[in-house]
Design a protein around this motif. Structure first.
Motif, mmCIF file in Angstrom:
data_model
loop_
_atom_site.group_PDB
_atom_site.id
_atom_site.type_symbol
_atom_site.label_atom_id
_atom_site.label_comp_id
_atom_site.label_asym_id
_atom_site.label_seq_id
_atom_site.Cartn_x
_atom_site.Cartn_y
_atom_site.Cartn_z
ATOM 1 N N LEU A 1 -11.401 -1.732 6.609
ATOM 2 C CA LEU A 1 -10.877 -0.682 7.496
ATOM 3 C C LEU A 1 -9.484 -1.069 7.986
ATOM 4 N N LEU B 1 -6.052 0.949 7.035
ATOM 5 C CA LEU B 1 -5.471 1.813 8.070
ATOM 6 C C LEU B 1 -4.130 1.326 8.617
ATOM 7 N N ARG C 1 -3.646 12.151 4.104
ATOM 8 C CA ARG C 1 -5.017 12.122 3.574
ATOM 9 C C ARG C 1 -5.041 11.492 2.191
ATOM 10 N N THR D 1 -4.407 7.715 2.472
ATOM 11 C CA THR D 1 -5.490 6.946 3.073
ATOM 12 C C THR D 1 -6.615 6.718 2.062
ATOM 13 N N LEU E 1 -12.982 8.510 6.737
ATOM 14 C CA LEU E 1 -11.590 8.497 7.196
ATOM 15 C C LEU E 1 -10.919 9.844 6.930
ATOM 16 N N ASP E 2 -11.217 10.428 5.760
ATOM 17 C CA ASP E 2 -10.633 11.730 5.412
ATOM 18 C C ASP E 2 -11.058 12.785 6.435
#
Lengths: 223, 218
Positions: free
Chosen positions: B26, B30, B149, B152, B201-202
């Motif tokens: 993560l 990120l 998006r 990520t 996450l999306d």
């Protein structure tokens, strides 16, 4: 950065099977085989979904979710299921190229002006003639764009073939890393990067060439 | 069935390791996005006002984007002077990819704002800086979010490649499976968690987008 390994002429000699020319050819071989298989799977699906607009949401969402699957993990799973060899490598690389090819083929067909399709139907063209004679030529630049994206990912990921005991440019990365021979690692990295950039330029040129002459004329007039 | 059973056993024994890997994954996916967003807004803005610079920036971005991730992870330590096992290499590499992806989209988003809207804002007394920050940038956000998006989801997948050099969050589960002689359970767990993390996450980014651009809601 130490470029000794890269600039050593002995590493470029054709006589040694571990030299750059051989590894480059192996790398290109894996890349083209995976892309070919991916195209055979993805293009019919993308063309069908784009032409009929059926199952579009499903295809696009599967395509997007497919891009979240890490190739390395897929390769490991295939190796666990099928054992060492070329097949698991090609499956993992082809799986990487299928989603972008499906989504861009679909997007390309949807971007064809409805008027052009209507005119073709009005002139008495059959569905397959409309697809081959109007939709595909008009969508080709976008489809080639998808091929460009897919090629970039596959040529970069084909380095993991070496992890599965195969050849290709990844050999320099893994062999160099294993014996802490960083000049070799740097050399492999540079050659992969240059190959990726060269292929990208090549397909970008193909994309410019693929614009249908009729469309080229109309964009000249409007711009 | 026995694979499911083995997976259950593996989770029971290794849940601590899996949790740590998930957290590292993560973090590694990120932080580059956050860094790249902060940098992409000013750089993208420069690209909208300076045409010659825009061309240079986009070309440089395209070239950087073609550099394979494994090559980038391996070459960066030499350029940054970091150790090869330093997480910084992965973060910088992914930030470069994300930035290369975001800058053209930010510029495109800023340029796509209707000139009439900007003129209306000027007529209402907005000074250039305020007009840019409160009218032009917010209206460009949907285009920017779409690129965030994509970046990520790509990052979540790319982090696993770093496991080949010994850092890699969930990718560590893949190399673990490899070391155990292609033992499937950790590989399957890693794959499922990677895809799950990308989807979560999306969805979070979509939720954030709806929160900050309430006017687009249709």
């Amino acid at each position: 950065m130490n470029l000794d390994y890269l600039t050593d002429g002995a590493n470029w000699a054709w006589s040694s099977s571990d030299s750059f020319p051989h590894r480059l050819l192996e790398h290109l071989g894996y890349t083209s085989l995976a892309l070919l298989i991916a195209a055979v799977i993805a293009l019919p699906i993308g063309l069908y979904v784009g032409h009929t607009n059926r199952a579009a949401v499903l295809a696009i969402n599967l395509g997007n979710a497919g891009q979240a699957v890490p190739t390395l993990g897929l390769l490991m799973l295939m190796l666990a299921l099928l054992g060492l060899g070329l097949l698991p490598v090609i499956i993992a690389l082809a799986a990487l190229a299928v989603p972008p090819l499906i989504t861009t083929t679909y997007a390309g067909l949807r971007a064809v002006p409805a008027g052009a399709v209507d005119a073709a139907v009005g002139m008495g063209m059959r569905p397959l003639q409309v697809l081959v004679g109007v939709e595909i030529p008009a969508a080709l630049p976008i489809i080639v764009g998808g091929l460009r994206n897919a090629t970039l990912q596959v040529v970069s990921s084909a380095t993991i073939a070496a992890y599965a005991g195969m050849g290709g440019l990844g050999r320099y990365l893994f062999d160099g890393l294993a014996v802490r021979d960083y000049p070799q690692v740097v050399a492999g990295s540079v050659v992969v990067a240059v190959l990726a950039i060269a292929l990208d330029l090549l397909i970008a040129g193909l994309g410019r060439w693929s614009v249908s002459p009729g469309l080229r004329l109309s964009t000249h007039q409007t711009s | 069935m026995s694979l499911l059973h083995d997976i259950g056993d593996y989770i029971q024994v290794n849940h601590g390791v899996i949790g740590t890997a998930l957290l590292q994954h993560l973090r590694l996916s990120l932080i580059p996005v956050l860094v790249a967003v902060v940098l992409a807004v000013p750089v993208g803005w420069i690209a909208t006002i300076h045409v010659a610079l825009r061309h240079t920036l986009f070309t440089a971005g395209n070239i950087l984007y073609t550099v394979p991730s494994l090559a980038m992870f391996l070459v960066l330590p030499g350029l940054l002077g970091t150790s090869i096992l330093d997480e910084t290499n992965v973060i910088v590499a992914l930030a470069i990819y994300t930035l290369a992806l975001l800058v053209p989209r930010v510029a495109e988003g800023l340029n796509s704002v209707d000139p009439l809207v900007l003129q209306a804002a000027t007529a209402m007394g907005y000074k250039p800086v305020r007009r840019w920050a409160t009218v032009q940038l917010p209206l460009a956000l949907p285009v920017v979010f779409a690129a965030v998006r994509v970046a990520t989801v790509a990052n979540v997948s790319l982090v696993t490649v770093a496991s080949l050099i010994g850092i890699g969050g969930l990718g560590g589960l893949f190399t673990r499976g490899f070391q155990l002689g292609f033992y499937a359970p950790p590989i399957v767990i890693g794959l499922v968690l990677c895809v799950g993390l990308a989807i979560v996450l999306d969805l979070l980014i979509v939720a954030l987008q709806r929160l900050v651009t309430p006017w687009v809601r249709a």
